[in-house]
Design a protein around this motif. Sequence first.
Motif, PDB file in Angstrom:
ATOM      1  N   SER A 196      17.114  36.831   2.443  1.00 16.14           N
ATOM      2  CA  SER A 196      16.123  35.766   2.230  1.00 16.14           C
ATOM      3  C   SER A 196      15.138  36.127   1.123  1.00 16.14           C
ATOM      4  CB  SER A 196      15.337  35.511   3.515  1.00 16.14           C
ATOM      5  OG  SER A 196      16.225  35.109   4.537  1.00 16.14           O
TER       6      SER A 196
ATOM      7  N   ARG B 288      21.680  33.962  -2.120  1.00 18.12           N
ATOM      8  CA  ARG B 288      22.463  32.722  -2.242  1.00 18.12           C
ATOM      9  C   ARG B 288      21.819  31.721  -3.201  1.00 18.12           C
ATOM     10  NH1 ARG B 288      26.300  32.235   2.179  1.00 18.12           N
ATOM     11  NH2 ARG B 288      26.508  34.354   2.962  1.00 18.12           N
ATOM     12  N   GLU B 289      20.485  31.777  -3.316  1.00 13.50           N
ATOM     13  CA  GLU B 289      19.758  30.725  -4.044  1.00 13.50           C
ATOM     14  C   GLU B 289      19.907  30.836  -5.556  1.00 13.50           C
ATOM     15  OE1 GLU B 289      17.898  31.258  -0.079  1.00 13.50           O
ATOM     16  OE2 GLU B 289      18.625  32.611  -1.630  1.00 13.50           O
ATOM     17  N   LEU B 290      20.364  31.991  -6.027  1.00 14.18           N
ATOM     18  CA  LEU B 290      20.503  32.230  -7.472  1.00 14.18           C
ATOM     19  C   LEU B 290      21.953  32.574  -7.773  1.00 14.18           C
ATOM     20  CD1 LEU B 290      17.445  34.495  -7.253  1.00 14.18           C
ATOM     21  CD2 LEU B 290      17.421  32.463  -8.688  1.00 14.18           C
ATOM     22  N   THR B 291      22.430  32.099  -8.919  1.00 14.88           N
ATOM     23  CA  THR B 291      23.849  32.309  -9.247  1.00 14.88           C
ATOM     24  C   THR B 291      24.001  32.763 -10.693  1.00 14.88           C
ATOM     25  OG1 THR B 291      24.211  30.078 -10.122  1.00 14.88           O
ATOM     26  CG2 THR B 291      24.459  30.353  -7.735  1.00 14.88           C
TER      27      THR B 291
END
Length: 266
Positions: A217, A170-173
């Motif tokens: 995670s 989720r932290e990278l797009t």
Amino acid sequence: MRIFLKTEDEIDLMRQANRLVGRTLGELAKHIKPGVSTFQLDNIAEEFIRDNGALPAFKGFPNPFGDDFPASICTSVNEVVVHGIPDKKTVLRDGDIVSIDCGIVFAGYNGDSCYTFAVGEVAEDVKELLRVAKQSLYLGIDNAVAGKHIGDIGNAIQEYCEPKGYGIVRELTGHGIGRDMHEDPQVPNYGKYGSGLMLKSGMCLAIEPMVTMGNRSVGLMPDKWAIRTLDGKVAAHFEHTVTIRKGKAEILSSFEEIEKLESNIH
């Protein structure tokens, strides 16, 4: 948010930049085997990029901690999801996977693409992860058309991968791309159908699912670049740069040369 719609002339330069990225990854594919260091791969990539009249976009790229990226490609091995720094001590072994992310600047425009390679013979469950992650990229691209929404891209990727037990980072797009490597909008690999910005013809996006074998995670490694899974399980990363059109996105980058080599090996 500033979104730059590209003209057909600009898209043509983007196409040339991204095709060169595809050729660079194709060149690297010839050298990926047990015993090769990620440092050697970086040297091959930089020489190839410069010999073809372009510049490596990642070299000298800053991060929020004030550290410039020291290499021309990112080489992320096994549990490293993205931004692995090539070095002499990281030597590929039979059964590893390595994601190679490559960015170039050609005639003032950026190309960006990533492919996760199997090194020698990899385990069956790892092969399946690679298959699913790659397929999710194309499902995302199927939704990257004028009139749809950013959320549709991420929703397609998430709804394909998560029911199979994989994690979506989720932290990278993904991101817009053009004269700058990272432009608006951000393109998450998860999302709600019909949500987010409406897509318009002339937008150029880098779509890049990052899919984990286990938990989604991730954490930052001490070099302040590489991001790895916290559970130590492997991750795959595939990326294409596309331009939004009516009806169907145009894929500007290419896996053609890699796939030709892979089909000859198998």
